[in-house]
Design an enzyme around this catalytic site. Structure first.
Site, PDB file in Angstrom:
ATOM      1  N   LYS A  43       0.987  -1.319   0.087  1.00 28.37           N
ATOM      2  CA  LYS A  43      -0.055  -0.128   0.017  1.00 28.37           C
ATOM      3  C   LYS A  43       0.811   1.249   0.040  1.00 28.37           C
ATOM      4  CE  LYS A  43      -3.949  -0.434   0.414  1.00 28.37           C
ATOM      5  NZ  LYS A  43      -5.259  -0.864  -0.414  1.00 28.37           N
TER       6      LYS A  43
HETATM    7  C1  LIG Z   1      -2.937  -6.792   4.197  1.00 30.32           C
HETATM    8  C2  LIG Z   1      -3.824  -6.220   2.829  1.00 30.32           C
HETATM    9  N1  LIG Z   1      -4.148  -7.191   1.913  1.00 30.32           N
HETATM   10  C3  LIG Z   1      -4.717  -6.987   0.846  1.00 30.32           C
HETATM   11  C4  LIG Z   1      -5.203  -5.764   0.550  1.00 30.32           C
HETATM   12  C5  LIG Z   1      -5.995  -5.514  -0.696  1.00 30.32           C
HETATM   13  O1  LIG Z   1      -5.508  -4.718  -1.529  1.00 30.32           O
HETATM   14  P1  LIG Z   1      -6.362  -3.792  -2.490  1.00 30.32           P
HETATM   15  O2  LIG Z   1      -6.876  -2.573  -1.379  1.00 30.32           O
HETATM   16  O3  LIG Z   1      -5.436  -3.024  -3.377  1.00 30.32           O
HETATM   17  O4  LIG Z   1      -7.518  -4.478  -3.199  1.00 30.32           O
HETATM   18  C6  LIG Z   1      -4.954  -4.833   1.612  1.00 30.32           C
HETATM   19  C7  LIG Z   1      -5.699  -3.431   1.390  1.00 30.32           C
HETATM   20  O5  LIG Z   1      -5.512  -2.750   2.308  1.00 30.32           O
HETATM   21  C8  LIG Z   1      -4.431  -5.212   2.698  1.00 30.32           C
HETATM   22  O6  LIG Z   1      -3.994  -4.125   3.576  1.00 30.32           O
END
Ligand SMILES: Cc1ncc(COP(=O)(O)O)c(C=O)c1O
Length: 451
Positions: A43
């Site tokens: 992120k």
């Molecule tokens: C630990 C974790 N996994 C997966 C995701 C999913 O990513 P995205 O928000 O880009 O779909 C996030 C998003 O905050 C996350 O913090």
């Protein structure tokens, strides 16, 4: 050679072949290890992009306040950018997120507001609503709204996608990604499909989330929504950043399977990853029959395991949720005890002393010692029947005269079911010696507590 600030280290993360965990998959499976980013998650990429785009659009002005609703990782990326660029950060998060994530955000100077998980997105108490309200109340502040902010997916279109294409020399056939805001999957997929429309894009969803059913039927089914434990993926809303047109399939993974596979990645590959990484890899394992020998699968690992040491990497946490298939051992029972003090009495102590000790320590049985050696045991019930049978005898009698056999000593790795051979109506406890030589007692009460 050095970077001018920490933000310049974001991206260009390594790709690592998964060996043991992917042993049952017929093709090569590579993990894109996003923990190498400075905030230890993918992120960081979109957080920096959202800040830069907000600056360019004049939405974020010098000395301003960054506001965001975040499960933790976006907040970390924004906080890092805030530190370097001089913005204050206020984050709303939900009460199901790990304490580690909140502490980490505070460590980099952010203010964290915890909101209830089990309310609808429209509820004024939800973390979305609170972030929106604060952005209206606080002057010179900007709510990024990662769910609908196009900079989120664009960050992955510009960086994650090209990196994966280059690192696989264009040979990638499948991308598997956990989906939350949708930024990662949509931006990365758009880039990869532009290079090769045949690349399959599989999103990993949770039970309790709306994505899979919506993708397959077009129906936003509120009955699909219920609380789940996995962090970072699955939603009760349809974020604008999820581009359903670039996603070929959604695979739902249970809370248990995500946790179990994350632990396997740590133990078998030596890669300590977050909860949703376990879910993503569990998704790959669930789909194993769909892969052919020449396929090249890339699975994105979003964040680091350090955020989850009190959760999926804690055996007690796993057991409490029924996520551990292994049987409890004596060692586990000892670890679960509030007090690990090994309380004993001397064989010459009198019955009164023993009763007082039992009352003070709230225990019902004790090992009896002579010169550091266990020579017997004494239980409340034995003392009671002694007193009832001998009402005229005073309580000055030495315990050695009424004690019973010493409690059986068992090895630390004795399994829960094997304990049944030792603990009976007449034998209320066993003892066990740990590697340091210290003795421990396991009583019927401890076993009931563990169950
Ligand atoms: C630990 C974790 N996994 C997966 C995701 C999913 O990513 P995205 O928000 O880009 O779909 C996030 C998003 O905050 C996350 O913090």
């Amino acid at each position: 050679m050095y970077f001018k600030n920490i933000l310049e280290t974001i991206g260009n993360t390594p790709m690592v072949k998964l060996n043991k965990v992917a042993a049952t998959i017929p093709c090569t499976v590579l993990g894109k290890i996003e923990t190498f980013n400075p905030g230890h998650s993918i992120k960081d990429r979109m957080a920096l992009k959202m800040v830069e785009d907000a600056e360019a659009a004049g939405n974020l002005k010098p000395g301003g306040t960054i506001i965001e609703c975040t499960s933790g990782n976006t907040g970390m990326g924004l906080a890092i950018a805030g530190c370097v660029k001089g913005y204050k950060c206020i984050f709303t998060t939900t009460d199901k997120q790990s304490k580690e994530k909140m502490d980490i955000l505070k460590a980099v100077g952010a203010e964290v507001i915890v909101c209830p998980t089990n309310v609808t997105a429209e509820d004024p108490r939800s973390y979305y609503s609170v972030a929106e309200r604060l952005s209206k109340e606080i002057p010179n502040s900007y709510w990024f709204n990662q769910y609908d902010n196009p900079s989120n997916a664009i960050a992955h279109y510009e960086t994650t996608g090209p990196e994966i294409w280059e690192q696989t020399e264009g040979k990638i056939t499948h991308l598997v990604v956990g989906v939350g805001t949708g930024g990662t999957i949509s931006g990365t997929a758009k880039y990869l499909k532009e290079q090769n429309p045949n690349v399959k894009i599989w999103g990993v969803d949770t039970y309790g989330s709306v994505f899979k059913k919506y993708h397959e039927t077009g129906e936003f089914d509120e009955k699909e929504i219920y609380p789940y434990i996995t962090e970072g993926i699955g939603e009760d809303i349809l974020p604008k950043n999820v581009d359903f047109s670039v996603i070929d399939h959604f695979e739902k993974v249970s809370d248990k399977d995500g946790a179990v596979v994350a632990r396997r990645l740590a133990k078998e590959e030596g890669i300590l990853l977050g909860y949703s990484c376990g879910s993503a890899m569990a998704g790959v394992l669930q789909m194993k029959d769909k892969f052919k020998e020449d396929d090249l699968v890339v699975v994105i690992f979003h964040d680091h395991g350090s955020r989850y040491v009190g959760k999926i990497y804690n055996d007690d946490w796993m057991r409490e949720r029924g996520f551990m298939d292994d049987e409890l051992k004596v060692l586990d029972l000892i670890n679960m005890k509030d007090s690990k003090e090994f309380i004993t009495v001397n064989h010459n102590d009198n019955v009164r002393t023993v009763l007082n000790l039992m009352r003070d320590k709230d225990i019902s049985q004790l090992p009896v010692m002579e010169n550091e050696k266990m020579v017997g045991s004494i239980a409340e019930a034995t003392i009671l029947s002694f007193i009832l049978d001998n009402p005229m005898v005073n309580a000055e009698k030495a315990v050695k005269e009424i004690m019973q056999d010493a409690f059986p000593e068992v090895p630390m790795d004795t399994s829960f079911s094997a304990l049944g051979r030792y603990i009976t109506k007449k034998i209320p406890a066993v003892v066990s010696k740990d590697k340091s030589g210290a003795m421990h007692i396991i009583t019927k009460y401890d076993i009931i507590q563990a169950v």
